[in-house]
Design an enzyme around this catalytic site. Structure first.
Site: not given
Ligand SMILES: C[S@@+](CC[C@H](N)C(=O)[O-])C[C@H]1O[C@@H](n2cnc3c(N)ncnc32)[C@H](O)[C@@H]1O
Length: 351
Positions: A239, A259
């Site tokens: 992660d 984004h």
């Protein structure tokens, strides 16, 4: 009850002679509403797997028999798709795939089938369908109902594969451009952070055989990626907010990741990469950089997708990316708009 125009009276969007009234103020609205019918037709065609059955020109009845559909309904869908350039009729009632339609075959290189199916999925429909609530409340209705999309798909292997295939198809024109236009001659090691199935890495490594590549991805995506990537690619799972990123590479690549996140989270991701990279390393970021002026831009469609599907996900302007880099002790050293509309930004450590 539908009221038909009286003889001589123009219908909706038509001038008195029956031609489309180009100055009719409702045209822009009808064009947008019509987009729903066009996308629904495309989604139905994808859902039926119809392209896989079209090995030559077929009548709607022949195609319907092959894909288990109703001939009359399919004929109407094909008529709309013909207007969109996805199929073409031969004037004798038979339809064939155009080059655009060929991309809807399941075995087409970079098949667009997953892109259509993901956008037509109940998840995306929920996000788009509740955009008004999202805008009203300032919080993605999709996230409120289903949680973060990456957690949602992680628990649904089939949907997860569809999402990864969608990302792969979506990246085709962008990865070709990155591989062709960026000079990787000074880069021996490259880490693709959140690289999906590693499609960018594979394209860049094919064009630059001297490169050693590492894909950093969430475990369920990495597992999918391993099936497609050359054995020479290292795959590291983790992660990017919590786990160590591969350190010391010449370059890091981050495509369509920032984004998805708020400014605060985007800076956290950039800082993690900044910490992993050497002082003379570089970071390549590929995103839509929105124009400052009012004009159509493919990134604006993406921005609404981010608004609908992510909490605080957004497309940004050059200046906004510059500010994110600065906050992560990086400086924007070059930006190149690629033919497919994305911008490849290069950032290097400051100081
Ligand atoms: C929009 S996709 C872009 C994939 C690829 N870079 C591309 O441009 O096609 C974002 C990727 O970020 C990955 N991702 C999301 N959260 C992540 C996390 N916390 N750590 C690592 N990867 C993550 C997702 O699995 C997904 O593949």
């Amino acid at each position: 009850m539908t009221t038909l125009p009286k003889p001589g009276e123009p219908a909706n969007g038509e001038s008195a002679n029956g031609e489309p009234a180009t100055d009719e103020p409702t045209n822009a609205i009808w064009t947008a509403i019509g987009g729903l019918s066009r996308f629904a037709s495309l989604a139905a065609f994808a859902d039926l797997g119809a392209a896989d059955h079209m090995d030559g020109p077929l009548t709607p009845a022949e195609l319907a028999a092959r894909c288990g559909a109703d001939a009359a309904g399919l004929a109407r869908v094909l008529r709309v798709l013909a207007g969109m350039g996805i199929v073409a009729s031969d004037g004798a009632g038979r339809y064939a795939l155009t080059p655009s339609g060929e991309t809807l075959r399941s075995d087409a290189p970079g098949s667009m089938l997953a892109a259509v199916k993901m956008n037509a999925s109940p998840e995306f429909r929920y996000g788009y369908g509740h955009l008004g609530d999202t805008v009203r409340e300032g919080r993605s209705a999709f996230v409120k109902e289903h949680g973060m999309i990456y957690d949602h798909v992680a628990a649904r292997p089939e949907l997860s594969r569809l999402f990864d295939d969608y990302m792969t198809a979506r990246a085709i024109p962008h990865r070709r451009a990155v591989a062709a236009l960026y000079d990787f001659s000074g880069v021996d090691t490259l880490v693709d952070v959140g690289g999906g199935k590693g499609h960018f890495l594979a394209a860049v490594m094919a064009a630059n055989p001297h490169l050693r590549g590492t894909l950093f991805e969430l475990p369920h995506v990495a597992e999918h990626a391993r099936k497609y990537l050359p054995a020479s690619v290292d795959v590291v799972t983790g992660d990017f907010f919590a786990d160590p990123l591969p350190a010391g590479a010449d370059a890091y690549f981050l495509a369509s990741v920032l984004h998805n996140w708020s400014d605060g989270d985007a800076v956290r991701i950039l800082r993690r990469i900044r910490e992993a990279m050497p002082q003379d390393g570089r970071l390549l970021v590929l995103e839509y950089a929105l124009p400052d002026e009012d004009r159509p831009h493919v990134g604006l469609d993406g921005d609404i997708r981010m608004l609908a599907m992510f909490d605080a996900g957004q497309e940004r302007t050059h200046a906004e990316y510059g500010a994110l880099f600065e906050a992560a002790d990086l400086k924007l050293t070059s930006a190149q708009e690629l033919p497919a509309g994305t911008t490849l930004m290069e950032a290097r450590p400051t100081g």
